[in-house]
Design a protein around this motif. Structure first.
Motif, PDB file in Angstrom:
ATOM      1  N   LEU A 148       7.665  -8.326  -2.867  1.00 42.04           N
ATOM      2  CA  LEU A 148       7.683  -7.103  -3.670  1.00 42.04           C
ATOM      3  C   LEU A 148       9.106  -6.624  -3.954  1.00 42.04           C
ATOM      4  CD1 LEU A 148       4.666  -4.930  -2.460  1.00 42.04           C
ATOM      5  CD2 LEU A 148       4.731  -6.941  -3.901  1.00 42.04           C
ATOM      6  N   VAL A 149       9.970  -6.731  -2.942  1.00 41.37           N
ATOM      7  CA  VAL A 149      11.374  -6.330  -3.134  1.00 41.37           C
ATOM      8  C   VAL A 149      12.030  -7.227  -4.189  1.00 41.37           C
ATOM      9  CG1 VAL A 149      13.653  -6.267  -2.031  1.00 41.37           C
ATOM     10  CG2 VAL A 149      11.688  -5.275  -0.859  1.00 41.37           C
ATOM     11  N   MET A 150      11.747  -8.535  -4.131  1.00 44.75           N
ATOM     12  CA  MET A 150      12.327  -9.475  -5.102  1.00 44.75           C
ATOM     13  C   MET A 150      11.820  -9.175  -6.518  1.00 44.75           C
ATOM     14  SD  MET A 150      14.428 -11.571  -3.536  1.00 44.75           S
ATOM     15  CE  MET A 150      14.557 -13.099  -4.463  1.00 44.75           C
ATOM     16  N   ILE A 151      10.503  -8.874  -6.646  1.00 46.15           N
ATOM     17  CA  ILE A 151       9.935  -8.559  -7.963  1.00 46.15           C
ATOM     18  C   ILE A 151      10.539  -7.253  -8.488  1.00 46.15           C
ATOM     19  CG2 ILE A 151       7.811  -7.865  -9.163  1.00 46.15           C
ATOM     20  CD1 ILE A 151       6.284  -9.877  -7.421  1.00 46.15           C
ATOM     21  N   PHE A 152      10.708  -6.276  -7.596  1.00 42.16           N
ATOM     22  CA  PHE A 152      11.318  -5.002  -7.994  1.00 42.16           C
ATOM     23  C   PHE A 152      12.736  -5.245  -8.530  1.00 42.16           C
ATOM     24  CE2 PHE A 152      13.663  -1.049  -7.359  1.00 42.16           C
ATOM     25  CZ  PHE A 152      12.768  -0.096  -7.834  1.00 42.16           C
ATOM     26  N   GLY A 153      13.475  -6.113  -7.843  1.00 40.03           N
ATOM     27  CA  GLY A 153      14.833  -6.456  -8.283  1.00 40.03           C
ATOM     28  C   GLY A 153      14.839  -7.137  -9.639  1.00 40.03           C
ATOM     29  N   GLN A 154      13.838  -8.025  -9.873  1.00 36.97           N
ATOM     30  CA  GLN A 154      13.746  -8.712 -11.164  1.00 36.97           C
ATOM     31  C   GLN A 154      13.466  -7.714 -12.283  1.00 36.97           C
ATOM     32  OE1 GLN A 154      14.039 -12.028 -11.608  1.00 36.97           O
ATOM     33  NE2 GLN A 154      13.596 -12.994  -9.665  1.00 36.97           N
ATOM     34  N   LYS A 208      10.176   6.601  -0.925  1.00 38.64           N
ATOM     35  CA  LYS A 208       9.027   6.060  -1.680  1.00 38.64           C
ATOM     36  C   LYS A 208       8.651   4.650  -1.201  1.00 38.64           C
ATOM     37  CE  LYS A 208      10.685   8.600  -5.694  1.00 38.64           C
ATOM     38  NZ  LYS A 208      11.560   8.500  -6.864  1.00 38.64           N
ATOM     39  N   SER A 209       9.392   4.119  -0.231  1.00 33.88           N
ATOM     40  CA  SER A 209       9.211   2.719   0.194  1.00 33.88           C
ATOM     41  C   SER A 209       7.770   2.382   0.544  1.00 33.88           C
ATOM     42  CB  SER A 209      10.108   2.400   1.396  1.00 33.88           C
ATOM     43  OG  SER A 209      11.438   2.292   0.985  1.00 33.88           O
ATOM     44  N   TYR A 210       7.120   3.265   1.280  1.00 33.28           N
ATOM     45  CA  TYR A 210       5.740   3.004   1.731  1.00 33.28           C
ATOM     46  C   TYR A 210       4.814   2.866   0.519  1.00 33.28           C
ATOM     47  CZ  TYR A 210       1.120   3.721   3.745  1.00 33.28           C
ATOM     48  OH  TYR A 210      -0.202   3.573   4.086  1.00 33.28           O
ATOM     49  N   HIS A 211       4.955   3.774  -0.462  1.00 33.07           N
ATOM     50  CA  HIS A 211       4.066   3.770  -1.633  1.00 33.07           C
ATOM     51  C   HIS A 211       4.374   2.613  -2.579  1.00 33.07           C
ATOM     52  CE1 HIS A 211       2.390   7.609  -0.464  1.00 33.07           C
ATOM     53  NE2 HIS A 211       3.621   8.064  -0.269  1.00 33.07           N
ATOM     54  N   LEU A 212       5.565   2.062  -2.470  1.00 38.45           N
ATOM     55  CA  LEU A 212       5.931   0.910  -3.311  1.00 38.45           C
ATOM     56  C   LEU A 212       5.568  -0.418  -2.642  1.00 38.45           C
ATOM     57  CD1 LEU A 212       9.420   2.159  -4.565  1.00 38.45           C
ATOM     58  CD2 LEU A 212       7.329   2.024  -5.908  1.00 38.45           C
ATOM     59  N   GLY A 213       5.180  -0.373  -1.374  1.00 41.14           N
ATOM     60  CA  GLY A 213       4.774  -1.589  -0.660  1.00 41.14           C
ATOM     61  C   GLY A 213       5.900  -2.293   0.063  1.00 41.14           C
ATOM     62  N   PHE A 214       7.082  -1.632   0.164  1.00 41.99           N
ATOM     63  CA  PHE A 214       8.207  -2.234   0.879  1.00 41.99           C
ATOM     64  C   PHE A 214       8.118  -1.870   2.361  1.00 41.99           C
ATOM     65  CE2 PHE A 214      10.612  -1.054  -3.236  1.00 41.99           C
ATOM     66  CZ  PHE A 214      10.005  -2.103  -3.911  1.00 41.99           C
ATOM     67  N   SER A 215       8.790  -2.615   3.179  1.00 42.60           N
ATOM     68  CA  SER A 215       8.907  -2.264   4.592  1.00 42.60           C
ATOM     69  C   SER A 215       9.818  -1.042   4.713  1.00 42.60           C
ATOM     70  CB  SER A 215       9.510  -3.442   5.357  1.00 42.60           C
ATOM     71  OG  SER A 215      10.015  -3.028   6.590  1.00 42.60           O
ATOM     72  N   LYS A 216       9.688  -0.347   5.827  1.00 46.10           N
ATOM     73  CA  LYS A 216      10.556   0.826   6.021  1.00 46.10           C
ATOM     74  C   LYS A 216      12.007   0.415   6.262  1.00 46.10           C
ATOM     75  CE  LYS A 216       9.271   0.912  10.917  1.00 46.10           C
ATOM     76  NZ  LYS A 216       8.595   1.653  11.984  1.00 46.10           N
ATOM     77  N   SER A 217      12.209  -0.856   6.568  1.00 41.32           N
ATOM     78  CA  SER A 217      13.582  -1.265   6.911  1.00 41.32           C
ATOM     79  C   SER A 217      14.062  -2.410   6.029  1.00 41.32           C
ATOM     80  CB  SER A 217      13.639  -1.705   8.381  1.00 41.32           C
ATOM     81  OG  SER A 217      12.693  -2.738   8.593  1.00 41.32           O
ATOM     82  N   VAL A 218      14.244  -2.130   4.734  1.00 39.58           N
ATOM     83  CA  VAL A 218      14.796  -3.157   3.839  1.00 39.58           C
ATOM     84  C   VAL A 218      16.313  -3.027   3.881  1.00 39.58           C
ATOM     85  CG1 VAL A 218      14.788  -4.151   1.537  1.00 39.58           C
ATOM     86  CG2 VAL A 218      12.808  -2.876   2.327  1.00 39.58           C
ATOM     87  N   THR A 219      16.964  -3.985   4.512  1.00 41.55           N
ATOM     88  CA  THR A 219      18.425  -3.974   4.551  1.00 41.55           C
ATOM     89  C   THR A 219      18.941  -5.227   3.863  1.00 41.55           C
ATOM     90  OG1 THR A 219      18.550  -5.181   6.638  1.00 41.55           O
ATOM     91  CG2 THR A 219      18.405  -2.763   6.775  1.00 41.55           C
ATOM     92  N   ARG A 220      20.209  -5.195   3.542  1.00 41.96           N
ATOM     93  CA  ARG A 220      20.819  -6.351   2.881  1.00 41.96           C
ATOM     94  C   ARG A 220      20.718  -7.584   3.784  1.00 41.96           C
ATOM     95  NH1 ARG A 220      27.096  -6.480   1.070  1.00 41.96           N
ATOM     96  NH2 ARG A 220      27.105  -8.565   0.197  1.00 41.96           N
ATOM     97  N   SER A 221      20.916  -7.377   5.086  1.00 38.52           N
ATOM     98  CA  SER A 221      20.925  -8.528   6.001  1.00 38.52           C
ATOM     99  C   SER A 221      19.524  -9.113   6.185  1.00 38.52           C
ATOM    100  CB  SER A 221      21.516  -8.142   7.357  1.00 38.52           C
ATOM    101  OG  SER A 221      20.732  -7.137   7.963  1.00 38.52           O
TER     102      SER A 221
END
Length: 369
Positions: free
Chosen positions: A44-50, A70-83
């Motif tokens: 989901l994070v990759m699709i959001f970036g696209q 809004k992370s929870y409602h977008l379907g992302f994990s609470k801890s999306v970090t660059r690493s």
């Protein structure tokens, strides 16, 4: 007052087969030892970036941080970090995303099947696009001494405008070798540019009961045994049936072949086409080749509007994941367009979606205003 409902991005994600994806993840043990950032979160994070047209991993994470509530409602994990995104792209099996891409390709092609095309039957164009990479960063993509690169070999379904098959290699692999990977369908048409002139491989297509149209090279030694009547007003200058007389070409392609010479008034150029189909009118042979440009448009479009030229990871695995998520995004948007009966081009739909991902407007409403 805020419109009640789901974010546009969350509405889009409902078109993805989450249960099927869970099955693939289980098959490749993608979530082994994972506590928070699962393969689904990564997708989901990759699709959001696209869709939001982020140029770099840093830019993507900054935009996610700005909307962290809004992370929870977008379907992302609470801890999306660059690493953890970089680590996931580097270490998780790219085949998870490859299998989902092919599954969505199957759905999209079924939904978008089109009987209005002038030539009846399946029509495919096959070509490749090269993406140059900096060799000092992408050390595995060795292309030339100072340059790196990868090739995306694509079999493009002309009638549905969906890629039917995608194969990623380093840029050194010659285009004709990728022809061996196509699963040719009996009675289907395959369109090639002259870079794919390899008569052993073309004769194999004939033996499999499939048809090809290919642009000829100029120095072909061809002996005509039958001249067919043509209508010069259509641009067809000659339509001949014959055989090759060159020493190697006659060995590699011992059968009869058709040679159509066509003048394109728009481009003020003459083209010579070879085909193993003897039934189609010569105008339709030229029309088939003309439609090969659709794959060029697809490559141009996917490079411009889905993030492929700027990669968010440097390993081969990360690059493959990004290419497959680009194709997943393309197919998802095509499916959304079909199911919601949106009368807009994919480019227009992507532009509107890109600036509306965090709105709470029903998708159909975005395009009806």
């Amino acid at each position: 007052m805020m419109i009640q409902g789901k974010y546009v991005f969350a509405q889009l994600i409902e078109f993805l087969p989450s249960r099927f994806f869970d099955g693939i993840v289980e098959k490749y043990k993608g979530n082994r030892y994972v506590k928070h950032f699962t393969c689904w979160n990564q997708l989901l994070v990759m699709i959001f970036g696209q869709l939001s047209n982020r140029d770099s991993l840093r830019e993507l994470i900054i935009s996610l941080d700005a909307h962290s509530q809004k992370s929870y409602h977008l379907g992302f994990s609470k801890s999306v970090t660059r690493s953890n995104l970089a680590k996931a792209n580097e270490s998780r099996d790219y085949r998870i995303f490859e299998e989902l891409a092919y599954y969505l390709i199957g759905i999209a092609r079924k939904k978008l099947s089109n009987d209005d095309f002038e030539v009846k039957g399946k029509v495919y164009a096959f070509d490749s696009t090269t993406i140059d990479l900096c060799l000092s960063v992408f050390w595995w993509a060795n292309f030339r001494k100072t340059k790196g690169g990868i090739k995306i070999h694509t079999l493009y379904d002309i009638t549905t405008q969906i890629p039917a098959f995608v194969h990623i290699t380093d840029a050194k692999v010659h285009d004709v070798k990728a022809m061996d990977l196509i699963l040719y369908e009996s009675g289907a048409y395959y369109i090639f540019d002259r870079g794919y002139v390899d008569f052993e491989r073309l004769y194999r297509i004939t033996q499999l009961g499939s048809y090809f149209v290919i642009r000829s090279k100029k120095n072909m030694q061809f002996e005509c045994s039958e001249c067919r009547p043509v209508n010069a007003d259509t641009g067809v200058m000659s339509d001949q049936v014959g055989v090759f007389t060159g020493f190697y070409t006659s060995k590699h392609y011992p059968g009869k072949l058709r040679k159509v010479v066509f003048y394109d008034a728009e481009m003020d150029r003459t083209f010579i086409f070879l085909s193993n189909n003897f039934e189609l009118p010569p105008e339709q042979i030229a029309l088939l080749y003309k439609n090969r440009w659709q794959i060029e448009l697809f490559f141009k479009w996917i490079k411009q509007h889905l993030k492929i030229k700027s990669f968010w990871g440097t390993t081969e695995n990360a690059v493959r994941i990004q290419i497959y998520t680009a194709i997943i995004t393309y197919c998802m948007v095509a499916i959304v367009c079909h199911d919601l009966k949106l009368d807009h081009s994919t480019y227009e739909i992507l532009t509107v979606l890109g600036i509306s991902l965090l709105d709470k407007t029903p998708i159909k409403e975005l395009f009806s205003k």
